[in-house]
Design a protein around this motif. Structure first.
Motif, PDB file in Angstrom:
ATOM      1  N   LYS A 264       0.860  -1.187   0.000  1.00  0.00           N
ATOM      2  CA  LYS A 264       0.000   0.000   0.000  1.00  0.00           C
ATOM      3  C   LYS A 264       0.894   1.235   0.000  1.00  0.00           C
ATOM      4  O   LYS A 264       1.705   1.416   0.911  1.00  0.00           O
ATOM      5  CB  LYS A 264      -0.915   0.005   1.221  1.00  0.00           C
ATOM      6  N   ASP A 266       0.744   5.437  -0.297  1.00  0.00           N
ATOM      7  CA  ASP A 266      -0.066   6.657  -0.293  1.00  0.00           C
ATOM      8  C   ASP A 266       0.623   7.695  -1.153  1.00  0.00           C
ATOM      9  O   ASP A 266       1.776   8.069  -0.906  1.00  0.00           O
ATOM     10  CB  ASP A 266      -0.234   7.173   1.139  1.00  0.00           C
ATOM     11  N   VAL A 271      -4.583   6.069  -2.849  1.00  0.00           N
ATOM     12  CA  VAL A 271      -3.919   4.851  -2.407  1.00  0.00           C
ATOM     13  C   VAL A 271      -3.582   4.012  -3.626  1.00  0.00           C
ATOM     14  O   VAL A 271      -4.454   3.728  -4.451  1.00  0.00           O
ATOM     15  CB  VAL A 271      -4.811   4.043  -1.439  1.00  0.00           C
ATOM     16  N   GLU A 290      -8.588   6.291   0.264  1.00  0.00           N
ATOM     17  CA  GLU A 290      -8.300   5.618   1.526  1.00  0.00           C
ATOM     18  C   GLU A 290      -9.533   4.914   2.066  1.00  0.00           C
ATOM     19  O   GLU A 290      -9.464   3.774   2.552  1.00  0.00           O
ATOM     20  CB  GLU A 290      -7.790   6.631   2.552  1.00  0.00           C
TER      21      GLU A 290
END
Length: 675
Positions: A264, A266, A271, A290
């Motif tokens: 994952k 950011d 995401v 998210e």
């Protein structure tokens, strides 16, 4: 000759045979492995029975090979399978041999996830995978090379490191000029390419190791949200490339569903989720928000909890859910309250999935769980003998012995499931509904018209309860106390009449993250000027529509937004006129026999481009089609005249769509399913 005795004896003999074979036949799990020549199928020694066999069947041709289980291993030659065909799928079965021959599919489990058999002679790879019903199958793939991913991890803040090894299977490929990773957007096939460093083995010239990074993903800004990308590995020789989807089944064991969420990152308020696809375990990317990522991850965690609790026996629990657990309403509510009235809370434990703040509105003493939090929701879903829902659960396959009552949530105006032919999210999502409908044991219908559509659109073949919707039992009661209570709660002037506006959501009104928005075409200011002294205007938006309307202060005594009100049925009994568009709410409201106006300024676009309609909206509806605000104001002013003009049409509509309901639908359904 006593045929009944012969039949009874035959059934007794089969039951004895089934009992001898029950351990493996009832729990058909095996372990797969392979050497250079054979596929090795292992069964647990305490489950071996002399009357059992393993059958491998080629799905496309029907040809099969059957081998009796004599020890805890059964060998199938890779070549003998490939003599049947070198493409397609093999399905695996456990088979009871003899006069009462029976067979059933072998179930996929994590022990078989990493299975791979390679035929270098034929350039073919056999991989295990889980079918949509979680059965074990082998996919036959022609391949010019084999590979194994050994490293897949986040590197720095926004890169993905990928390492592995590769072996050429095709003798015609003499060397490799380049190895790369290619990511393909599922919607438009736009590609992103990432070159890898590689090195040839000194001992074996057909083998290589590779290493590189996936970093910058290119996509147009308007397509970045909800982008799905599949990754391929490519090898190049003299400008010609050979490619394969990247399979991760032998990279790691995905015992739990949440294990598929690999990396994952950011980035730019989004995401970037790198994951293994469900059942096939291919390498993919999902760019999302998210909130959406967390929702999906929680569902995955919940499925693991569900699977763990499935090892315990089913209990006399009834699990209720309405509109994804967001509200206490719909058919499940009215079935539940009738069960309380009948005293069935002494026989069953009740569980309600409800994520709202007002848990006090649910009578009785049910266990309340939250669909959006992994934990008790999935625990009780696994333990409940009965499921009651009006949309879908996040579990693809229910347990043996579980009974699923699908209540549905309206008589269809818009096309459903496999009746939809116009491209859009409903077509993209209908496979989920098809899978879900395989679990349904009972489906409620409010009329013959709906029954025929449901059978076709959902490919549904089990029990149809054409007994009317429990939500419409409310129209056969004295509702004066309820009406006064609602008016007092929201400060509604008891001397004014009420117009309820309840439009649908539209499939083409969504952003790139599949979050829905809505355009309010009704001119609230003009309605206030014309009818502010006579009417109150209630808003009840569809449950899939984002609630982002801003109501001006001067309208606050005229327009009341009750979109968050749990039960729209209670607003029907309150209202004197319904205004809607393409929502199925008018089928239920028609039980009141009060006026219905259809505000459809985008009619032509909607019918042609969104989903399509089952009814001819120009001829079949119990009220007028209204294209603009001038027509709407005129219709409200002349509502008595419109009621008269449409009286015969309304009467025919009522007979076709509403006449089954008599106020006792909930009790009839309870008697069919639970008593």
């Amino acid at each position: 000759m006593n045929f009944n005795r012969i039949i009874t004896k035959s059934k007794t003999n089969f039951k004895k045979l089934l009992k001898k074979s029950s351990k493996l036949y009832s729990y058909p799990y095996v372990k797969l492995s392979a050497d250079e020549e054979n596929i090795i199928i292992e069964v647990e020694k305490d489950k071996i029975s002399p009357n059992l066999a393993i059958e491998i069947k080629h799905r496309q041709t029907g040809y099969r090979i059957e081998k009796k289980i004599n020890s805890n291993q059964v060998l199938f030659s890779i070549n003998e399978l490939l003599e049947i065909d070198t493409k397609g799928v093999f399905d695996l079965y456990i088979k009871i041999l003899g006069k009462f021959s029976r067979k059933k599919r072998v179930i996929f489990n994590s022990k078989n996830q990493i299975f791979k058999a390679v035929s270098k002679e034929k350039n073919i790879i056999l991989r295990s995978y889980a079918t949509k019903f979680n059965n074990l199958s082998l996919k036959i793939q022609k391949s010019d090379f084999d590979y194994k991913i050994t490293t897949l991890e986040c590197y720095g803040e926004d890169k993905v490191l990928i390492e592995g090894n590769l072996e050429i299977l095709n003798d015609e490929i003499t060397h490799i000029d380049k190895i790369s990773i290619t990511g393909k957007n599922r919607l438009d096939s736009q590609s992103n390419n990432f070159d890898l460093d590689f090195k040839q083995s000194a001992e074996n010239k057909s083998k290589y190791i590779f290493r590189g990074y996936i970093d910058e993903i290119s996509a147009s800004d308007e397509k970045i949200l909800n982008l799905r990308m599949d990754f391929f590995i490519r090898i190049y020789e003299d400008g010609i490339f050979y490619q394969s989807l990247i399979y991760l089944s032998d990279f790691k064991n995905f015992k739990n569903d949440e294990d598929r969420f690999l990396i994952k990152i950011d980035k730019c308020e989004n995401v970037y989720s790198f994951y293994a696809t469900e059942k096939s375990y291919t390498f993919a990317l999902w760019i999302t928000t998210e909130i959406s990522w967390l929702r999906s991850y929680n569902i995955a965690c919940g499925r693991t909890i569900y699977n763990n609790y499935c090892e315990q026996p089913l209990q006399d629990i009834i699990f209720f859910e309405s509109f994804f657990g967001k509200s206490y309403g719909g058919n499940p509510k009215y079935i539940y309250e009738k069960m309380l009235e009948l005293g069935l809370d002494n026989k069953f434990t009740f569980v309600w999935a409800y994520s709202g703040d007002n848990t006090g509105i649910i009578p009785g003493n049910p266990i309340i769980v939250n669909r959006f939090e992994p934990g008790d929701y999935y625990k009780y879903l696994a333990l409940s003998k009965y499921w009651v829902n009006n949309i879908i659960f996040p579990i693809h396959k229910k347990r043996t012995g579980n009974i699923y009552l699908q209540t549905w949530h309206g008589t269809p105006l818009k096309k459903l499931g496999y009746d939809i032919t116009i491209p859009g999210p409903e077509i993209e999502g209908r496979q989920n509904f098809y899978n879900e409908s395989r679990n349904w044991d009972y489906l409620i219908s409010s009329n013959e018209y709906s029954s025929e559509i449901f059978k076709r659109a959902f490919k549904y073949k089990k029990k149809m309860l054409e007994l009317g919707y429990p939500i419409n039992d409310i129209f056969f009661k004295d509702n004066d106390e309820l009406i006064n209570s609602i008016k007092s709660k929201f400060g509604i002037n008891k001397n004014k009449k009420i117009i309820l506006y309840a439009p649908t959501w539209k499939d083409d009104e969504q952003n790139d993250s599949w979050e829905h928005y809505f355009k309010l075409n009704i001119d609230l200011n003009r309605l206030y000027e014309e009818f502010g002294d006579e009417y109150i205007f209630l808003l009840k938006m569809h449950h899939l529509v984002s609630e982002n309307l801003v109501i001006e202060d001067k309208l606050k005594d005229f327009v009341i937004d009750l979109s968050s009100y749990e039960d729209i049925q209670e607003l029907y009994v309150l209202s004197d006129i319904l205004i809607t568009d393409y929502s199925s709410v008018f089928f239920d409201y028609a039980h009141t026999k009060r006026p219905i106006l259809f505000f459809v300024p985008d009619l032509n676009h909607y019918i042609s481009n969104v989903r399509g309609s089952y009814l001819n909206m120009e001829k079949d509806l119990p009220g007028p089609l209204i294209k603009n605000n001038d027509e709407l104001i005129d219709a409200i002013k002349n509502i008595n005249q419109i009621t008269y003009i449409f009286s015969k049409q309304y009467e025919e509509f009522y007979e076709k769509f509403c006449s089954i309901c008599d106020g006792n639908s909930a009790e009839k359904i309870i008697n069919n399913v639970f008593i």
